[in-house]
Design a protein around this motif. Structure first.
Motif, PDB file in Angstrom:
ATOM      1  N   SER A 131      12.669 -11.865   7.354  1.00 57.06           N
ATOM      2  CA  SER A 131      13.053 -10.439   7.367  1.00 57.06           C
ATOM      3  C   SER A 131      12.696  -9.751   6.051  1.00 57.06           C
ATOM      4  O   SER A 131      12.674  -8.530   5.988  1.00 57.06           O
ATOM      5  CB  SER A 131      14.561 -10.316   7.632  1.00 57.06           C
ATOM      6  N   ASP A 132      12.474 -10.535   5.021  1.00 59.87           N
ATOM      7  CA  ASP A 132      12.083  -9.939   3.735  1.00 59.87           C
ATOM      8  C   ASP A 132      10.595  -9.605   3.689  1.00 59.87           C
ATOM      9  O   ASP A 132      10.107  -9.042   2.711  1.00 59.87           O
ATOM     10  CB  ASP A 132      12.441 -10.876   2.577  1.00 59.87           C
ATOM     11  N   TYR A 189       6.778 -13.178  -3.353  1.00 58.33           N
ATOM     12  CA  TYR A 189       6.052 -12.704  -2.166  1.00 58.33           C
ATOM     13  C   TYR A 189       4.956 -13.702  -1.809  1.00 58.33           C
ATOM     14  O   TYR A 189       4.817 -14.112  -0.648  1.00 58.33           O
ATOM     15  CB  TYR A 189       5.445 -11.326  -2.418  1.00 58.33           C
TER      16      TYR A 189
END
Lengths: 298, 520
Positions: free
Chosen positions: B499-500, B418
């Motif tokens: 999109s994640d 992330y």
């Protein structure tokens, strides 16, 4: 320094005014060691005189010397305060102090040396006034009489040369009052004690010298015997009410005691002259219930 | 001498009483707990240390405000000891001194702890000695203010005020319970802050600043002290002390106005720039340091931070060819609370004095801006704060910047996907990328690093000069890209490529910036 001023308290023509009101009017006094009783009715100027003696108030005019020093000069005033014990009328203590802390605080302010010496002195005066066992009690938890004794203890700290006690026995029970008298008697051997009070019996028991104020003036300054001598021939006892215009009161046995300031004669044939008490003499001196004071007695 | 000794004894007596009282020590412990709970951080620069000191001084002033009240009531409402050698003024002064000395001792202890908590020691920066007394004067104002209120009102008013205001203030900082009430608390807080210090935040390094601040604090504290000593005296003393206090307050106001107009330049359109020699004790520009080809220009006193900057930025250069070192920008440090005079002849990345060595979030920004400038992505004359930034839409070096940033972040946190993606997206957003830049940026992380290193080595000149576009780089890497490279990506394209991540999280940061110039 004036060599003629031999007393510890010397006042010459001292006047104190509050605005237009004159509380003390040309007071002359000379006090030495021993207990002096300061008498006078409410508003006579007793507390003002005590505050002047305590260096809490300046005189508006006149001369004062206390313990040989001039209180109007700051350094000398400080020296006077070092040798002064003052119990004010209605002392208002900080309620959250313990008795010990309060006296310790006073002891600091009275310059009573280091911590150990100070605490020894605090313990000593607490024992003197019989409050040692309540030393850890907060002031707010003490009774009125106990607070009065605490105030007395604070005045006694450091063995003052001049001790000013303004109504010191208010709230004391008879036992404490006797204890107080003994204490003051012992102190008065070396110190000058001024006792302002309405309790004539305290004055009778303690004072070798009486000063009576009325309307800010000294109306009597002398020994209790002199005051009594002035009253002789003006105090009577007999049956029945002597009538209005005279100061009299009913005795427990039903007879009446009568003060006759203006006339040496009794109001009735049944009345006989009796030996006056100090209270009689005082009442004759200042008058009561609006009656004029006895010029003959003065 | 006897009166002095008595004064000292009374001060000690009052000190013991205050220490045994229900406010000072419990209040201090509560303050420490609150500080810990609210995440007070000693920081690693003299400015952050001083900010903590100033906050602590305010809280201690509030504690002193409450702590001294019972003793002040004792002096104001129960003055049974009029006939004592030490007069009323002496007694009040001894009480004030006891409270102030206790607060100063607490503040000194706290200050030392905050100072020693800095890593490395000493905290970076130079502190003007004139700055030291100010928090102590602020702390002293608490008990003096309480004394003044108690002497005038003969009541427990300071405790009442504290009981009402402090909980409100603390809750206000944590909970919004009514807009009107919060607004009132906010206005009251601002007003109080204006009285305590009418100057905006500024660095403790600058002599001119501290001189004004110290003068103001001295005058206000002196005015308070004079009012305290004159309270409830005879009329002529009262008039004299009030006049003196008014003069002192007028002086304080004058200092505030003068300081704001000359030093802080409130309302001025152009901020004043401060040269290094305006920092206390510094003569001439503070010297820059060069480490392995990279020049670092720290603020005066911040040299200890240079190794950490280098440790952070050297990995960026390690991902680039050796020739890149010659193009590395100057790492120039600006002050947080004032504008430092910029006199760097080459492109520079700006670090601030709040970016301390432990503050890792700033490092992503550093990697990105350092890589950008190394790849020649700046426009116009060198300028601080990224004012010479440009957009790299469709340029291969935009993707290279994203790749370098990802490599360096991955070297620290390889498993935090992330963070890696987020950092890359932010690095791209700064350059207003095209759809092709976005797609290649995401895919390039899968390219073996050796291959990227070789490609950069071979094509460094063209890439760093902007001569290579994104599609050419994709072709060299054999990554098929169908997206457009000549326009700035739109929100939908960001959402598709990332999109994640949360939708609409990223967008071009500076779409109106000029395109980075190319040397072709």
């Amino acid at each position: 320094m004036t060599t003629a001023l031999t007393g510890r308290v010397h006042l010459s023509g001292v006047t104190r005014r509050y605005g237009t009101r004159t509380a003390l009017d040309g007071v002359d006094l000379e006090l030495g060691p021993g207990v002096t009783g300061l008498l006078g009715r409410n508003g006579a100027g007793k507390t003002t005189l005590m505050r002047c003696l305590a260096t809490d108030l300046d005189a508006t005019s006149g001369r004062m010397r206390l313990l040989g020093l001039d209180p109007s000069r700051a350094p000398e005033r400080t020296d006077i305060r070092r040798r002064l014990g003052y119990l004010p009328q209605n002392p208002d203590f900080y309620p959250h102090f313990t008795a010990f802390a309060l006296l310790d605080y006073m002891a600091v302010l009275k310059e009573l040396g280091g911590r150990r010496a100070r605490h020894d002195e605090v313990r000593r005066v607490l024992r003197q006034v019989g409050l040692y066992d309540r030393r850890h009690s907060r002031v707010r938890r003490l009774s009125g009489g106990m607070r009065q004794r605490l105030a007395l203890a604070s005045a006694l700290m450091g063995d003052p040369d001049l001790l000013l006690l303004d109504e010191p026995t208010v709230g004391l029970d008879p036992e404490q009052r006797i204890r107080f008298r003994n204490l003051v008697s012992r102190l008065a051997v070396d110190s000058t004690v001024v006792l302002s009070t309405h309790q004539i019996e305290d004055v009778a028991a303690l004072c070798g010298h009486i000063v009576c104020l009325d309307g800010g003036r000294v109306v009597f300054d002398g020994a209790p015997g002199d005051l009594l001598a002035r009253a002789r021939g003006h105090v009577w006892e007999g049956p029945g009410d002597p009538g209005s215009g005279l100061t009299s009161w009913r005795l427990p046995d039903g007879r009446h005691r009568v003060l006759t300031p203006g006339s040496p004669l009794p109001p009735g044939t049944a009345f006989r002259a009796v030996e006056p008490t100090l209270e009689d003499a005082y009442l004759l001196l200042v008058g009561v219930s609006g009656a004029e004071p006895a010029e003959a007695v003065r | 001498m006897r009166r002095t000794a008595t004064f000292v004894r009374l001060t000690v007596f009052n000190t013991v009483r205050l220490l045994r009282g229900p406010f000072l020590l419990p209040g201090s412990v509560l303050f420490l707990l609150y500080s810990t709970w609210s995440g007070s951080y000693p920081g690693q620069s003299v400015d952050s240390w001083y900010a903590e000191m100033s906050t602590s001084a305010l809280f201690l002033a509030a504690i002193g405000f409450g702590a001294v009240t019972p003793s002040a009531v004792r002096e104001a409402r129960h003055p049974v000891i009029s006939a004592t050698p030490l007069g009323r003024t002496g007694r009040i002064t001894a009480l004030a001194l006891a409270a102030v000395l206790l607060l100063w001792a607490l503040l000194t202890g706290l200050g030392l702890w905050l100072w020693l908590a800095a890593e490395p020691l000493p905290p970076a920066g130079i502190i003007d000695p004139f700055a030291f007394p100010v928090p102590f004067l602020v702390a002293a104002a608490g008990p003096l203010g309480a004394l003044l209120l108690v002497l005038w009102t003969r009541s427990y008013l300071p405790l009442v005020l504290l009981a009402l205001c402090l909980p409100l203030y603390l809750v206000y900082n944590g909970i919004v319970f009514s807009e009107r009430l919060n607004s009132a608390v906010s206005r009251a807080t601002v007003a109080l802050q204006q009285v305590i210090s009418p100057f905006p935040d500024f660095s403790v390094s600058l002599s001119a600043v501290n001189l004004h601040s110290l003068a103001y604090s001295c005058l206000v504290t002196a005015a308070l002290l004079v009012l305290v000593l004159g309270a409830r005296h005879r009329v002529r003393v009262l008039v004299a002390t009030s006049a003196a206090a008014a003069l002192l307050a007028a002086g304080a106001l004058g200092v505030a106005v003068h300081g704001n107009s000359t030093v802080w330049r409130e309302g001025a359109s152009e901020p004043r720039e401060y040269a290094d020699d305006e920092v206390y004790g510094v003569e001439g520009p503070w010297p820059c340091q060069e480490i392995e080809g990279v020049t670092y220009c720290p603020l005066p006193g911040y040299d200890s931070w240079v190794p950490s900057w280098h440790a952070a930025l050297d990995p960026v250069l390690d991902e680039l060819p050796e020739a890149a070192r010659a193009d590395a920008p100057v790492v120039w440090q600006d002050a947080n609370w004032y504008t430092r005079e910029f006199d760097v002849p080459r492109p520079a990345v700006t670090v601030h004095d709040y970016m301390d060595p432990d503050s890792h979030p700033w490092y992503s920004y550093l990697y990105s801006s350092f890589a950008r400038k190394t790849l020649g992505m700046s426009v116009g004359p060198p300028a601080p704060y990224g004012l010479d930034d440009c957009r790299g839409t469709g340029q291969a070096r935009t993707v290279v910047v994203a790749w370098v940033v990802d490599r360096v972040v991955a070297s620290h946190t390889p498993d935090d996907l992330y963070l890696r993606t987020d950092t890359m997206a932010i690095a791209l957003a700064d350059l207003a990328p095209s759809p092709a830049d976005l797609v290649l940026g995401r895919r390039i992380v899968s390219v073996p690093p050796e291959r990227m290193h070789a490609l950069l080595e071979e094509h460094w000149e063209r890439i760093s000069s902007g001569g290579m576009d994104t599609l050419e780089l994709a072709a060299l890497l054999e990554v098929p890209i169908a997206e457009d490279q000549d326009r700035i990506a739109e929100a939908a394209e960001w959402n598709t490529v990332f999109s994640d991540m949360e939708p609409n999280l990223y967008e071009a940061w500076n779409p109106y910036a000029p395109l980075c110039p190319t040397d072709t």
